[in-house]
Design a protein around this motif. Structure first.
Motif, PDB file in Angstrom:
ATOM      1  N   GLN A   1      -0.305   0.568   9.530  1.00 20.59           N
ATOM      2  CA  GLN A   1      -1.055   1.578   9.021  1.00 20.59           C
ATOM      3  C   GLN A   1      -2.727   1.227   9.156  1.00 20.59           C
ATOM      4  OE1 GLN A   1      -0.432   3.029   5.035  1.00 20.59           O
ATOM      5  NE2 GLN A   1       1.144   4.678   5.825  1.00 20.59           N
TER       6      GLN A   1
ATOM      7  N   HIS B   1      -6.292   1.193   7.116  1.00 20.95           N
ATOM      8  CA  HIS B   1      -6.871   1.448   5.585  1.00 20.95           C
ATOM      9  C   HIS B   1      -8.221   1.385   5.820  1.00 20.95           C
ATOM     10  CE1 HIS B   1      -2.954   0.666   3.092  1.00 20.95           C
ATOM     11  NE2 HIS B   1      -2.778   1.372   3.847  1.00 20.95           N
TER      12      HIS B   1
ATOM     13  N   VAL C   1      -9.478   0.581  -1.813  1.00 19.90           N
ATOM     14  CA  VAL C   1      -8.945   1.431  -0.644  1.00 19.90           C
ATOM     15  C   VAL C   1      -9.672   2.916  -0.747  1.00 19.90           C
ATOM     16  CG1 VAL C   1      -7.024   2.686   0.489  1.00 19.90           C
ATOM     17  CG2 VAL C   1      -6.738   0.512  -0.531  1.00 19.90           C
TER      18      VAL C   1
ATOM     19  N   ARG D   1      -6.210   5.957   3.860  1.00 13.67           N
ATOM     20  CA  ARG D   1      -5.039   5.275   4.115  1.00 13.67           C
ATOM     21  C   ARG D   1      -4.535   6.436   5.452  1.00 13.67           C
ATOM     22  NH1 ARG D   1      -3.667   4.694  -1.148  1.00 13.67           N
ATOM     23  NH2 ARG D   1      -3.276   2.708  -1.761  1.00 13.67           N
TER      24      ARG D   1
END
Length: 405
Positions: free
Chosen positions: A164, A166, A174, A177
């Motif tokens: 993934q 981020h 964060v 995402r």
């Protein structure tokens, strides 16, 4: 058209004869064949496909883009992301030495994370087999960031279906995402579209062959538009032009037909463009464009590239048009039926320019719903440099930055 087809066939034959003499297709011959095939392809040739979380598009010049649609997919299945409507854009031009570019658009709903320090945004690969350092992005204005070009190869090399991406701050918060499922196949599709498979410049299908010298220019010549002076209201359409208008649009409504001069002098034009608001279809306004010759004959305007997707459409009749007589431009937003797997109709936006002889296609964009994805993004499927006459009394203004895809 026939002459162009003969020239294309002769060019392919010459290259194949060279390949037979060498007993194989080396990289230079391969690139030449690709360039020739692009040059000989019809203007409507393009690629638009959904692969995993990505939509792949390539235009008539083989400039290819990937747009990450993971959050849009979540919205389609009623599982919206809590972070907004962000996306990743990866683009690469067709030239052998062209480097890929990566852009990130952040549409976060968490205002507290949009700090004044806009360069404080990093891309982090999560789930990689080998650790990959975070990549600091460059702020390009508004809500757009760009990955520095020297860092792009390492970033793309670290992505696979199990990872993934981020977007994080330097403090570790964060911001976004994004899933990259399908990234390998999507990058391979670009390699194949640009004939890079087996070369050192490929993004996924790498090989030992060196990149060839740049292929011959395949982009169409720049389109120089001409203004269309408005005619005085005392000049009326010919009987044939009126017959065409009434047959398709009925009697004129509150907005009457307007005429514009096509070539000729100011006293007696040899051609006239008649623009008539027409009856709406499914609530969408339409406009009928007719050219009248100096002998009174008339015919609908041919807008190249407008017919393949709409066999039931009428020549000269455009949906939701924007007509700018000062710069000689006409834009249409065409609405197609809902494609399989999509929730919204496929929308196609085309732009034509008047050259002084005819209208020619300058740009075509398609909504991602044409590939089965909901989005406000429009993939460019045809591109041509457009040179327009300057407007009198309008000062030049600096344009804000927008990612190329």
């Amino acid at each position: 058209m026939i002459g162009r087809m003969v020239a294309c066939a002769f060019g392919v034959l010459v290259l194949l004869r060279r390949a037979e003499a060498r007993h194989h297709l080396d990289i230079r011959l391969r690139m030449s064949l690709v360039a020739l095939s692009i040059a000989c392809a019809p203007a409507s040739a393009f690629t638009l496909k959904e692969i995993g979380e990505w939509v792949v598009s390539c235009d008539n010049g083989a400039t290819c883009s990937l747009v990450n649609a993971s959050q849009l997919t979540q919205l389609r299945v009623a599982q919206p992301s809590p972070f907004g409507m962000s996306r990743i854009c990866i683009q690469r031009r067709a030239e052998p030495d062209a480097r890929p570019q990566v852009f990130v658009t952040l549409r976060t709903l968490r205002a507290n994370l949009m700090t004044a320090t806009q360069d404080d945004r990093l891309l982090r690969i999560v789930g990689a087999a080998m650790p990959v350092p975070d990549v600091a992005m460059r702020f390009r204005g508004s809500d757009h960031w760009q990955v520095p070009v020297p860092m792009v190869d390492a970033l793309l090399g670290g992505l696979n279906d199990d990872t993934q991406l981020h977007v994080v701050t330097r403090a570790g918060a964060v911001v976004e995402r994004l899933s990259v499922q399908g990234i390998g196949e999507a990058l391979s599709m670009i390699d194949r579209a640009q004939a890079r498979s087996g070369t050192v410049s490929a993004l996924r299908e790498k090989g030992s062959e060196a990149s060839a010298s740049p292929p011959p220019t395949v982009a169409p010549q720049a389109l120089v538009t001409a203004p269309l002076p408005k005619l005085p209201a005392t000049i009326a359409p010919s009987p044939e032009a009126l017959r065409l208008r009434r047959a398709l649009c009925g009697s004129p409504g509150l907005d009457p037909t307007v005429g514009y001069r096509l070539l000729g002098d100011r006293q007696r034009p040899d051609r006239i463009l008649w623009v008539t608001p027409c009856n709406s279809q499914q609530g969408l306004p339409r406009t009928y464009f007719v050219i009248e010759d100096d002998d009174g004959s008339a015919r609908p305007v041919e807008f190249p590239g407008a017919q393949p997707e709409r066999p039931s459409g009428q020549a000269g009749l455009l949906t939701l048009p924007e007509f700018d007589a000062e710069t000689g431009r006409v834009r249409e937003l065409w609405r197609e039926p809902v494609p399989p797997g999509a929730d919204t109709p496929c929308l196609i936006q085309r732009l034509w320019g008047w050259t002084g002889r005819s209208f020619e296609l300058a740009e075509e964009r398609r909504s991602l719903s044409c590939a089965g994805t909901i989005s406000g993004h429009w993939a460019r499927t045809y591109s041509r440099q457009l040179i327009m006459p300057a407007r009198e009394g309008v000062p030049a203004t600096a344009a804000s930055f927008h990612p190329p895809c």
